[in-house]
Design a protein around this motif. Structure first.
Motif, PDB file in Angstrom:
ATOM      1  N   ASN A 130       2.394   6.414  -7.077  1.00 58.80           N
ATOM      2  CA  ASN A 130       1.341   7.320  -7.550  1.00 58.80           C
ATOM      3  C   ASN A 130       1.703   8.772  -7.286  1.00 58.80           C
ATOM      4  O   ASN A 130       1.485   9.641  -8.130  1.00 58.80           O
ATOM      5  N   LYS A 153      -3.490   0.980  -8.714  1.00 60.23           N
ATOM      6  CA  LYS A 153      -4.494   0.653  -7.679  1.00 60.23           C
ATOM      7  C   LYS A 153      -4.041  -0.523  -6.852  1.00 60.23           C
ATOM      8  O   LYS A 153      -3.465  -1.441  -7.244  1.00 60.23           O
ATOM      9  N   LYS A 168       2.668   1.625  -3.452  1.00 60.14           N
ATOM     10  CA  LYS A 168       1.762   2.112  -4.505  1.00 60.14           C
ATOM     11  C   LYS A 168       1.507   3.603  -4.337  1.00 60.14           C
ATOM     12  O   LYS A 168       1.493   4.350  -5.316  1.00 60.14           O
ATOM     13  N   ASP A 192       0.827  -1.217   0.000  1.00 60.15           N
ATOM     14  CA  ASP A 192       0.000   0.000   0.000  1.00 60.15           C
ATOM     15  C   ASP A 192       0.858   1.261   0.000  1.00 60.15           C
ATOM     16  O   ASP A 192       0.594   2.202  -0.756  1.00 60.15           O
ATOM     17  N   GLN A 243      -4.399   8.424  -8.642  1.00 56.23           N
ATOM     18  CA  GLN A 243      -4.263   6.972  -8.456  1.00 56.23           C
ATOM     19  C   GLN A 243      -4.011   6.279  -9.793  1.00 56.23           C
ATOM     20  O   GLN A 243      -4.920   5.773 -10.434  1.00 56.23           O
TER      21      GLN A 243
END
Length: 120
Positions: A60, A120, A56, A53, A117
């Motif tokens: 992003n 995902k 990512k 998480d 984003q």
């Protein structure tokens, strides 16, 4: 016969913090703020709790900063507004990794402030 492998993820807040702070390498060395967190994320996302998480979010965020900077360059011709957005992008790129490093050390999810984003 099929076997199911259970992954045991280890907690490593320090690595999450380092991954966020590694984004600041761009301000120190001129590069590395995208590559180093990418390598840390890809090599430990299946081993460290929360790394997928946080990784990512970092990717992003870095891609969002790149897009904002690319949009700002031609906007410089429009009454100099691009200069302001470039400065704000630079400030955002410096402050948010620190904010998210603190959040990671407190077991909180990373902030997604002004982050598109892409992943995902």
């Amino acid at each position: 016969m099929e076997t199911i492998h259970h992954r045991v993820l280890r907690k490593d807040k320090q690595l999450l913090v380092i991954t966020h702070l590694s984004q600041l390498l761009t301000y120190i060395t001129g590069f590395g703020g995208l590559i180093v967190p990418l390598i840390l994320w890809l090599t430990s996302k299946d081993k460290v709790l929360g790394m997928d998480d946080h990784g990512k979010q970092i990717m992003n965020f870095q891609l969002s900063l790149l897009l904002y900077a690319l949009i700002s360059i031609p906007a410089i011709l429009l009454l100099g507004l691009g200069i302001l957005t470039l400065v704000l992008t630079g400030i955002l790129g410096f402050v948010m990794p620190i904010v998210n490093a603190v959040r990671a050390s407190n077991n909180e999810d990373p902030s997604e402030f002004l982050t598109i984003q892409f992943i995902k």
